[in-house]
Design an enzyme around this catalytic site. Structure first.
Site, mmCIF file in Angstrom:
data_model
loop_
_atom_site.group_PDB
_atom_site.id
_atom_site.type_symbol
_atom_site.label_atom_id
_atom_site.label_comp_id
_atom_site.label_asym_id
_atom_site.label_seq_id
_atom_site.Cartn_x
_atom_site.Cartn_y
_atom_site.Cartn_z
ATOM 1 N N ARG A 78 0.879 -1.187 0.000
ATOM 2 C CA ARG A 78 0.000 0.000 0.000
ATOM 3 C C ARG A 78 0.903 1.220 0.000
ATOM 4 O O ARG A 78 1.672 1.422 0.938
ATOM 5 C CB ARG A 78 -0.921 0.014 1.221
ATOM 6 C CG ARG A 78 -1.522 1.398 1.466
ATOM 7 C CD ARG A 78 -2.585 1.408 2.525
ATOM 8 N NE ARG A 78 -3.785 0.729 2.061
ATOM 9 C CZ ARG A 78 -4.975 0.837 2.653
ATOM 10 N NH1 ARG A 78 -5.119 1.593 3.726
ATOM 11 N NH2 ARG A 78 -6.010 0.192 2.171
ATOM 12 N N HIS A 105 -7.652 0.402 -6.039
ATOM 13 C CA HIS A 105 -7.811 -0.357 -4.792
ATOM 14 C C HIS A 105 -8.532 -1.666 -5.132
ATOM 15 O O HIS A 105 -9.667 -1.902 -4.721
ATOM 16 C CB HIS A 105 -8.602 0.463 -3.779
ATOM 17 C CG HIS A 105 -8.502 -0.033 -2.361
ATOM 18 N ND1 HIS A 105 -7.737 -1.127 -1.993
ATOM 19 C CD2 HIS A 105 -9.077 0.421 -1.210
ATOM 20 C CE1 HIS A 105 -7.852 -1.323 -0.700
ATOM 21 N NE2 HIS A 105 -8.649 -0.403 -0.200
ATOM 22 N N GLN A 108 -10.274 -4.011 -2.537
ATOM 23 C CA GLN A 108 -11.566 -3.494 -2.058
ATOM 24 C C GLN A 108 -12.703 -3.990 -2.944
ATOM 25 O O GLN A 108 -13.779 -4.348 -2.470
ATOM 26 C CB GLN A 108 -11.532 -1.959 -2.052
ATOM 27 C CG GLN A 108 -12.778 -1.338 -1.476
ATOM 28 C CD GLN A 108 -12.969 -1.674 -0.009
ATOM 29 O OE1 GLN A 108 -12.047 -1.524 0.771
ATOM 30 N NE2 GLN A 108 -14.144 -2.134 0.369
ATOM 31 N N ASP A 193 -17.220 7.212 -0.949
ATOM 32 C CA ASP A 193 -15.936 7.082 -0.247
ATOM 33 C C ASP A 193 -15.603 8.465 0.304
ATOM 34 O O ASP A 193 -16.257 9.470 -0.044
ATOM 35 C CB ASP A 193 -14.856 6.596 -1.233
ATOM 36 C CG ASP A 193 -13.504 6.309 -0.571
ATOM 37 O OD1 ASP A 193 -13.441 6.228 0.671
ATOM 38 O OD2 ASP A 193 -12.512 6.169 -1.313
ATOM 39 N N CYS A 233 -16.234 1.805 1.424
ATOM 40 C CA CYS A 233 -15.064 0.971 1.739
ATOM 41 C C CYS A 233 -14.583 1.176 3.170
ATOM 42 O O CYS A 233 -13.900 0.317 3.714
ATOM 43 C CB CYS A 233 -13.947 1.248 0.748
ATOM 44 S SG CYS A 233 -13.289 2.933 0.815
ATOM 45 N N ARG A 261 -13.447 -8.314 3.034
ATOM 46 C CA ARG A 261 -12.036 -8.104 2.694
ATOM 47 C C ARG A 261 -11.251 -9.368 3.057
ATOM 48 O O ARG A 261 -10.352 -9.783 2.327
ATOM 49 C CB ARG A 261 -11.467 -6.900 3.473
ATOM 50 C CG ARG A 261 -12.060 -5.557 3.101
ATOM 51 C CD ARG A 261 -11.724 -5.161 1.676
ATOM 52 N NE ARG A 261 -10.302 -5.154 1.428
ATOM 53 C CZ ARG A 261 -9.471 -4.136 1.718
ATOM 54 N NH1 ARG A 261 -9.962 -3.025 2.212
ATOM 55 N NH2 ARG A 261 -8.172 -4.225 1.452
#
Ligand code: CP
Ligand code: NVA
Length: 275
Positions: A78, A105, A108, A193, A233, A261
């Protein structure tokens, strides 16, 4: 989904296997889900923050890739640079997983799609509404729409639209509008988001002003289908991109989404390390 259904009797195929996890940004879900997933499969995950790595003292990414590849079975990263992730992957001889970059991402989306399908069945032909910033998570939704045959309507303020190359590649799978109400109209799922992603903190004030009419509230959800789902998310900012009434309400599936996840990434690790 099969792993989740059989969680009481999981195999332990990763005994002796290690996942290295490089973070240059904060994380709750990504770190814990990868770490717990490796543990459930009998393996080990190493949390490596760049401040404690030689990468943080300018050791080349290519050298880091070659060294880690001699010691671990997969790497998750990340950071804020898709280009650096691709450099890491180019010089690694083990799989490299994008745990969030400035552009994408994808992990996700494994969870988001699993959650949508668990609750409502196949997604082809359906309509998803993305309300807010054209950011990394939005980009991964664009790729999902292109690959899986649903329509993604994106509502962003001017100047915060998604990457134009991704939009072109997605063609008619994605519709872009400046109106949250147009995007939400009769949608099967509404997604948002944070307005200020990690690394953009200095723009917070400007963003709160620009996104003022892009809050997902009960009025916006009422325009979607009566059984529309709400996803985020996380982490969420109640009163900014979503009201508490929506995220804590009956249409919200954010806790299933967060749990998935774990299951989606365990399936990914199985695919990369065993299949
Ligand atoms: N959704 C997500 O990636 O959460 P974290 O930043 O907590 O990992
Ligand atoms: N768009 C957000 C997602 C966090 C999981 C960010 O990049 O900070």
């Amino acid at each position: 989904m099969a792993l989740k259904a059989h969680k009481a009797i999981l195999p332990r195929p990763f005994v002796g296997k290690t996942l290295a996890m490089i973070f240059t940004k904060n994380s709750t879900r990504t770190r814990v889900s990868f770490e717990a997933g490796m543990a459930k499969f009998g393996g080990h995950a190493l949390y490596l923050h760049d401040a404690a790595l030689q990468i943080g003292r300018k050791e080349p990414i290519a050298d880091t890739a070659r060294v880690l590849s001699r010691m671990v079975d997969a790497v998750m990263i990340r950071n804020d640079s898709q280009a650096d992730q691709e450099e890491l992957a180019r010089y690694s001889s083990v799989p490299v997983i994008n745990g969030l970059s400035d552009l994408h991402h994808p992990c996700q989306l494994l969870a988001d799609l699993q959650t949508w399908i668990e609750h409502r069945g196949p997604v082809a032909g359906k309509v998803a509404a993305w309300i807010g910033d054209g950011n990394n998570v939005c980009h991964s939704w664009i790729e999902a729409a292109r690959l899986l045959g649903f329509t993604l309507r994106i509502a962003c303020p001017k100047g915060f639209e998604p990457d134009s190359t991704l939009l072109t590649q997605a063609g008619s799978a994605v519709e872009l509008t400046g109106s949250a109400t147009l995007a939400a109209n009769a949608a099967d799922i509404v997604i948002t988001d944070t307005w200020t992603s990690m690394g953009q903190e200095q723009e917070t004030g400007r963003r709160i002003a620009a996104f003022a009419s892009f809050t997902v509230n009960a009025g916006l959800m009422a325009l979607a289908k009566p059984d529309a789902l709400f996803q985020h998310c996380l982490p969420a900012h109640r009163g900014e991109e979503v009201t508490a009434e929506v995220i804590d309400g009956p249409q919200s599936v954010v806790w299933d989404e967060a749990e998935n996840r774990l299951w989606g990434q365990m399936a990914l690790l199985e695919f990369l390390l065993i299949a």
